[in-house]
Scaffold this active site. Sequence first.
Site, short mmCIF file in Angstrom:
data_model
loop_
_atom_site.label_atom_id
_atom_site.label_comp_id
_atom_site.label_asym_id
_atom_site.label_seq_id
_atom_site.Cartn_x
_atom_site.Cartn_y
_atom_site.Cartn_z
CE1 TYR A 180 36.28 -3.65 5.34
CE2 TYR A 180 34.75 -3.78 3.51
CZ TYR A 180 35.02 -3.41 4.82
OH TYR A 180 34.05 -2.82 5.59
NE ARG A 228 29.47 -4.76 -3.77
CZ ARG A 228 28.69 -4.37 -2.79
NH1 ARG A 228 28.95 -4.72 -1.55
NH2 ARG A 228 27.61 -3.65 -3.02
CB CYS A 366 14.15 1.55 6.50
SG CYS A 366 13.70 2.45 5.01
FE1 SF4 Z 1 15.47 3.84 4.32
FE2 SF4 Z 1 16.63 4.95 2.21
FE3 SF4 Z 1 16.68 6.22 4.55
FE4 SF4 Z 1 18.12 3.97 4.19
S1 SF4 Z 1 18.42 5.89 3.14
S2 SF4 Z 1 16.83 4.49 5.95
S3 SF4 Z 1 16.79 2.80 2.84
S4 SF4 Z 1 14.86 5.72 3.35
#
Ligand code: SF4
Length: 687
Positions: A180, A228, A366
């Site tokens: 960025y 960051r 997730c």
């Molecule tokens: Fe969930 Fe970890 Fe898979 Fe992301 S990487 S979807 S946080 S289990």
Amino acid sequence: MARNPRYDVLFEPVRIGPKLAKNRFFQVPHASGMTNANPRVRAAFRGMKAEGGWGVVSTGACSVDPSSDDSPFPNATLWDEADIRAHALMCDAVHDHGALAAVELWHGGAAAVNRTTRAAPLSPSGVPWMATHVGFMSSARPKVMDAGDIRDLIRWHAEAAVRAEQAGFDILYVYAGMGYLPYQFLMSDYNHRTDAYGGSVRNRVRLVEELIDAVREATHGRCAVALRMSMQELRGRPSEVAESEGHEVVGYLKDAPDLFDVKMDYSATDCAASRYTAEGSHAPFVDFMKSVTDKPVVGVGRFTSPDTMVSMIRKGVLDFIGGARPSIADPFLPTKISEGREEDIRECIGCNMCISSWHDGVFVRCTQNPTAGEEWRRGWHPEIVKRDAEGEALVVGGGPAGLEAALTLARRGFRVSVAEAKREFGGRLLWETALPGLRQWYRVADYRLGQLRKMPNVSLFAESPLTAAEVKEFGADHVVVATGARWLTDLCGPNELPHGWAGGPRVYSPDDLAAGVVPEGPVAVFDFDNYYLGTAIAEALADRGLAVSYVTTAGAASAWGFMTNEQPLVHQSFAKKGIAQHPLQIVAGFDGEVVTLAQIMSGAPSEIAARSLVVVGTRAGGSALYEELVAARGGNGSVHLTGDALAPGAIVHAVYQGHKTARLVGAGPDRPRRDAAFLPADVEALA
Ligand code: SF4
Ligand code: ADP
């Protein structure tokens, strides 16, 4: 239970400039797919992490000005009064639980091609990002910033900082990472300027320094200012006056921000897939930070082990344990460590389905945490399920969907039995997680089995293949059928639709391999599923010493793996293992010795030698058991089909369906709430 004293250090308060974080758990900025169009969804998602014990909770990137517009990807903004109201909801939700709220002020520069605002992209020297993924490609080339543009950029950050403080944020980020705009000034690849902002490292750092000062002055030192930065490239570049350009940059900036947040430069290394990358992978790039600066440092690395976290603090690598994915998979990770309940942590598996959500432009999904993104919309909590039920539920099938359904049914108060045909629970995970790199994915079953085994109202029955008659005889009030799907050996036509396979020698599906078939080499793997399984099978066969040709309808191996950051790593692994690639091809025939290919667009034929063909294409769901039960039910209790048996998909879908089904058993219909944006005052006046 009491906290293990070894972990006490993680719960020490740490000062960040004018603010005090209550512990060392820092949810760093990460994409959530939630923008100002969904302020309540976002507030509930971020607030849940504060409830779960994170000492600092951050937004994802927030554009400071319309000249930085990422649409149609989720694009959060801090442009006006309506945006302040939207962000205030999140700040309130975070403060309600005693956490600090942080905002990542963002200008994408040449990486933000401004599809909606149509502003000319900005850059230090007109160097464009020549993206290779179609979704990121653009023919808009950036403008070279003049002195006035630089003044504007600094002013936009200052004005956004004022708005951020009004919204209630405690920590304001200047973001010089991941390609960025401020990063573009730091890096000689992008910055060819000959004025005070280009040339030497000292000059290239100047913009970042001025942004930090502007943000601090705009809020009169009341807010903490974080920087960051991506360190992967800088750390690798030689410097005339320091160990690396990274050391030199941090040396000039060492007193400027109140906190350093350090990370990698590219999504595939920053948020690396567990298939190829272990916990703590950033450490070698950021471990020098504390030797150069006295300011606190936060970094990530998919930390789920409290012992690894403690070692990062003790070794002087980090002051804060940064979490993005681990905080999505388990918002209550800090609380669980604090209460001595480490075995209850729902550990991130590193599948990166969460990242794919951003690429898809939707709320975060997730695999481990089916409630992520549903906190406000559906009122789902990752730990607390209302005890609103009684009676008996039988779950048939102990894969991801069945186990998640059983856990949620049991939390609701049902007496739950799970019947699994095989000797072990885990369903598709049992075989798939034995493939190269996929071991950590078994955590999906492990976590659920660990919880279920502790619950007095749950009985687990392995080696129990049930027929419809046996299910009826069992007499449960509710039956959930989670019996999975099967892989087909159908091929794919030039119209990108599956079509039947006439049969042939040594043609196998993943189910055949799971059942123990070892194909004769050389092997052709035909992948038109295009996610992980085809490439993982190709790697497993190559590891056995077989010659492997990988054929795909897509433009490159692991086409959908772009969405999960796996694709570049798959290609590196294929190159190492000598797996030949045949992209943009369909399999037109196989006689046991030769696979005939056809280019998917032109039809041009070619041949490869192979004694076996493995097809990773489509799956069929459905369940004869379910059909029989529905036909025979006669009003006795309810029967539900879920997971891959309902609609075959990725593990994330199976877990989500299993959870949703369990919430709906014996309850009313599912009515998710719809969120809406706050309107700018001039638009509101029109309404
Ligand atoms: Fe969930 Fe970890 Fe898979 Fe992301 S990487 S979807 S946080 S289990
Ligand atoms: P999902 O991803 O939807 O959970 P899986 O294929 O991973 O699906 O798991 C389905 C599980 O159901 C498998 O472990 C399979 O052995 C089990 N199963 C299938 N049919 C029956 C049955 N009739 N009785 C008990 N278990 C079954």
